[in-house]
Design a protein around this motif. Sequence first.
Motif, PDB file in Angstrom:
ATOM      1  N   ASN A 116     -30.387  -4.270  -4.616  1.00  0.00           N
ATOM      2  CA  ASN A 116     -31.424  -3.345  -4.148  1.00  0.00           C
ATOM      3  C   ASN A 116     -31.688  -2.305  -5.231  1.00  0.00           C
ATOM      4  N   HIS A 118     -31.902   0.215   6.089  1.00  0.00           N
ATOM      5  CA  HIS A 118     -31.029   0.828   5.079  1.00  0.00           C
ATOM      6  C   HIS A 118     -30.760   2.282   5.489  1.00  0.00           C
ATOM      7  N   GLY A 167     -21.714  -3.328   1.469  1.00  0.00           N
ATOM      8  CA  GLY A 167     -22.457  -2.519   0.512  1.00  0.00           C
ATOM      9  C   GLY A 167     -21.867  -1.122   0.411  1.00  0.00           C
ATOM     10  N   LEU A 183     -24.305  -6.214  -0.871  1.00  0.00           N
ATOM     11  CA  LEU A 183     -25.608  -5.599  -1.089  1.00  0.00           C
ATOM     12  C   LEU A 183     -25.337  -4.472  -2.083  1.00  0.00           C
ATOM     13  N   VAL A 184     -25.926  -4.611  -3.258  1.00  0.00           N
ATOM     14  CA  VAL A 184     -25.535  -3.783  -4.399  1.00  0.00           C
ATOM     15  C   VAL A 184     -26.688  -2.866  -4.789  1.00  0.00           C
TER      16      VAL A 184
HETATM   17  C1  PEP Z   1     -27.185   0.354  -1.376  1.00  0.00           C
HETATM   18  O1  PEP Z   1     -28.100   1.096  -1.681  1.00  0.00           O
HETATM   19  O2  PEP Z   1     -27.375  -0.486  -0.495  1.00  0.00           O
HETATM   20  C2  PEP Z   1     -25.915   0.498  -2.055  1.00  0.00           C
HETATM   21  C3  PEP Z   1     -24.897  -0.144  -1.570  1.00  0.00           C
HETATM   22  O3  PEP Z   1     -25.882   1.317  -3.163  1.00  0.00           O
HETATM   23  P1  PEP Z   1     -24.664   1.468  -4.210  1.00  0.00           P
HETATM   24  O4  PEP Z   1     -24.208   0.087  -4.578  1.00  0.00           O
HETATM   25  O5  PEP Z   1     -25.239   2.220  -5.363  1.00  0.00           O
HETATM   26  O6  PEP Z   1     -23.577   2.221  -3.497  1.00  0.00           O
END
Ligand code: PEP
Length: 253
Positions: free
Chosen positions: A9, A98, A214, A235-236
Motif C-alpha cells: 500500500n 484501512h 500489517g 499488507l505493507v
Molecule cells: C499500512 O499502511 O497498511 C501499513 C501496515 O503501514 P506500515 O507497513 O508502514 O506500518
Amino acid sequence: MRKKIAAGNWKMNTNLTTGQQLASEVINMVNSEVNSDVQVILIPPYFHITGVKKLIGPAKNIFLGAQNVHHEDSGAYTGEISAEMLQSCGVTHVVVGHSERREYFGEDEALLAKKVRKVLDFGMTPIFCCGEKLEVREADKHFDLNKKQVEGALFGLSEEDIKKVVIAYEPVWAIGTGVTASDDQAQEMHAFIRKLIADKYNQATADSISILYGGSVKPGNAKALFSCPDVDGGLVGGASLKSRDFTDIAKSF
Ligand code: PEP
C-alpha cells in the motif's frame, strides 16, 4: 491451500515519475525472484492505476489494487471513485477500512459493509482491514474490538462471498511506527479472527480465507511473521516504497 499474499500500500506517496519507476523495479524483481505461488499486489494511488496495469503486463502473480472505493455506483460524489471505474482499469483488489480511512474519514462498519458488497459485486477482492489502537489493547479490549469490526462489516455476507474476502489485521499502534506486533501477538489475533469465521460459518470456510498481518512489516521480520500458522502474508506500507525491501518481503514465505 490459502493464498500467500504480499500487498504493498503506497498510500499518498510518489509522483508520476517516481511511482512508475518504483512499479517497474518491483515488477522486474518479482518476475525474476519471487515464487509464482505468492500473490504480489501493488496498491498505488489512483492516478497510477492505468500506468501500473500496463507495466504489470502478462505477469500472472502480480495484481493491481486500489486503496479505497466509494460505496455508490456513480453520481454526484466529487473526488470519489467507483468500483466500476476501478474494475474497468484492471483493478482486482480493493483495500476497505484501512485504519487511516476510519480515523481521518470517519468510516464505520455500516459504511464498510456497503463498500465490501460493492467490491464483490464488481468481481474484485476486498482486502478488509481491522485492528485496534494502543489504548484498546492496553485496556485488554482488543479481541472485542476486532470482533466488532469483522462482524459488523463482513458477517452479513453469504458463505460463498466471505470466502472471496482477504482480511488484514493491522494493529493501529504498529502502522508506520516501526513497532511490529510480536509473532505471538499476530498469531493470537489471526487465530482469533479465523475462529470467529469458523463459528459463524464453518471451519472449511475459515481455513480458506487469507489473513494478512500489517504494521511495520520489513524484510527483517517478515519471515518470522509469515511462518506463524495463521498469518498468510502481509499488507505493507512504508517498506512497499522501497523495491528491494518489498521484494524481499514477498520472498519471505
Ligand atoms: C499500512 O499502511 O497498511 C501499513 C501496515 O503501514 P506500515 O507497513 O508502514 O506500518
